[in-house]
Design an enzyme around this catalytic site. Structure first.
Site, PDB file in Angstrom:
ATOM      1  N   GLN A  98     -25.613 -35.197  47.357  1.00  0.00           N
ATOM      2  CA  GLN A  98     -24.634 -35.779  47.231  1.00  0.00           C
ATOM      3  C   GLN A  98     -24.487 -37.108  46.384  1.00  0.00           C
ATOM      4  OE1 GLN A  98     -23.613 -39.245  50.575  1.00  0.00           O
ATOM      5  NE2 GLN A  98     -22.108 -37.802  51.302  1.00  0.00           N
ATOM      6  N   TYR A 180     -16.910 -46.281  49.900  1.00  0.00           N
ATOM      7  CA  TYR A 180     -17.551 -46.429  48.457  1.00  0.00           C
ATOM      8  C   TYR A 180     -16.587 -46.340  47.340  1.00  0.00           C
ATOM      9  CZ  TYR A 180     -21.466 -46.689  51.403  1.00  0.00           C
ATOM     10  OH  TYR A 180     -22.751 -46.751  52.416  1.00  0.00           O
ATOM     11  N   ARG A 227     -16.651 -35.059  50.563  1.00  0.00           N
ATOM     12  CA  ARG A 227     -16.636 -35.559  51.866  1.00  0.00           C
ATOM     13  C   ARG A 227     -15.704 -36.775  51.942  1.00  0.00           C
ATOM     14  NH1 ARG A 227     -21.598 -38.100  55.749  1.00  0.00           N
ATOM     15  NH2 ARG A 227     -21.530 -36.761  57.253  1.00  0.00           N
ATOM     16  N   GLY A 311     -26.497 -35.232  61.760  1.00  0.00           N
ATOM     17  CA  GLY A 311     -26.941 -36.255  60.960  1.00  0.00           C
ATOM     18  C   GLY A 311     -28.179 -36.720  61.639  1.00  0.00           C
TER      19      GLY A 311
END
Length: 357
Positions: A98, A180, A227, A311
């Site tokens: 990622q 982000y 994502r 996760g």
């Protein structure tokens, strides 16, 4: 009928099952943000996943915001990831890196002295993030990227994608969530630009579209995923109309032949994110967010998702696929060791039993 344990082809990557290991920051990189032998062991232990999506990995010095996160922009980092890829492949797994550029979500003490804090607009992130001592600290005020600088940032992502393939990594995922840099371009409250990169949704999506297009051109669209998390408020996100923004994004990306859309599914007022994705995106969907094995099975059996990512469950259960298949109770993770280890500290990282299901 497909189920959680049936094979799946995501773009050019063949998966043995549809259980995906979701990306999770673990803060275990070594000096100079190089992946370590312990990281290789951590991912090897979890190679029974259909696909591992690694922790967020910075494409450049400017992309780093957190302590001890790995990079993929130096020769030593590429070599470190090559060891990780080899370990996963030797165990029969598949792995994607990622790519995560934090943009404005950065603390100075976590970064190189010459790293810049950059964003679409000069608006500080209101949420503090942990510094080197684990104590939350205020994020730096970012500098707005100039029009001429934005293609250079896109080129950093492209170089990182090429570096991943050089290391033997199977694919890459662009992190467009969690507040982000890509999400900062998407969101109306963090992108106040009045040029071709901001304004209406059709212009705010441009950075993500051009980055994914360039990455796909560099390594092939069948090895590139992305994502998203429409409507999330994490790290100061507050888009005025996330349904409109992400519908525009998904419709535009739909013709690129990308390998997957990885959805972090959070509750939203006025729309359901999975329904939004399915209405505007014809490619493969990985669903993430509070899933159990039974919930994941239901989503795949009904065709609402093609795969499911986990996760937290993967931290203490390296053998998660077997545990889900056999309905074995899941071990619980020690939250105090999520981020506190160093590059050579196995506690809470690689010391959970494997093969007990």
């Amino acid at each position: 009928m497909a189920d959680l344990f049936s094979p799946l082809r995501l773009g050019d990557i063949d998966l043995a099952n549809r259980v995906i290991m979701a990306p999770m920051t673990r803060d275990r990189a070594g000096p100079d943000d190089v992946p370590t032998a312990l990281m290789a062991e951590y991912y090897r232990q979890r190679a029974s996943a259909g696909l591992i999506v690694t922790e967020g990995t910075q494409p450049s010095l400017d992309g780093k915001g957190y302590w001890r996160t790995p990079g993929i922009h130096s020769p030593a980092q590429i070599a470190g990831w090559a060891h990780v890829a080899q370990a996963v492949h030797d165990a029969g797994g598949r792995i994607a890196v990622q790519l995560m550029h934090v943009g404005r979500v950065a603390v100075r003490a976590n970064r190189a002295a010459d790293a810049q804090t950059l964003a679409p607009s000069a608006i500080a992130c209101p949420d503090p993030i942990p510094g080197p001592d684990g104590v939350p600290a205020a994020c730096e005020m970012p500098r707005a990227l100039t029009d001429a600088e934005i293609p250079l940032v896109i080129a950093e992502f492209v170089a990182a994608a090429r570096n991943a393939r050089e290391a033997g990594i199977d694919g890459v995922e662009l992190h467009c969530a969690s507040g982000y840099l890509p999400m900062q371009f998407l969101s109306s409250n963090t992108n106040l630009r009045d040029d071709a990169w901001g304004g209406p949704a059709e212009r705010r999506i441009r950075f993500v579209v051009e980055t994914l297009t360039a990455m796909a051109d560099a390594i092939g669209p069948g090895r590139v995923g992305f994502r998203i998390c429409p409507g999330v408020a994490f790290n100061g996100m507050a888009d005025a109309d996330p349904a409109q923004t992400y519908a525009a994004l998904l419709r535009t990306l739909d013709g690129l032949g990308l390998a997957w859309c990885h959805l972090i599914h959070v509750p939203n007022t006025g729309f359901d994110a999975l329904e939004l994705v399915r209405a505007n995106w014809s490619g493969a969907v990985i669903e993430n967010g509070g899933l159990t094995g039974d919930k994941a099975q239901g989503l795949i059996a009904t065709g609402k998702a093609d795969a499911a990512s986990f996760g937290y469950a993967y931290i203490a259960n390296p053998d998660l696929v077997a545990r889900l298949r056999n309905r074995t109770p899941l071990a619980k993770a020690d939250r105090t060791t999520f981020y506190t280890g160093h590059g050579d500290d196995a506690r809470g990282y690689t010391d959970y039993p494997e093969g007990t299901a």
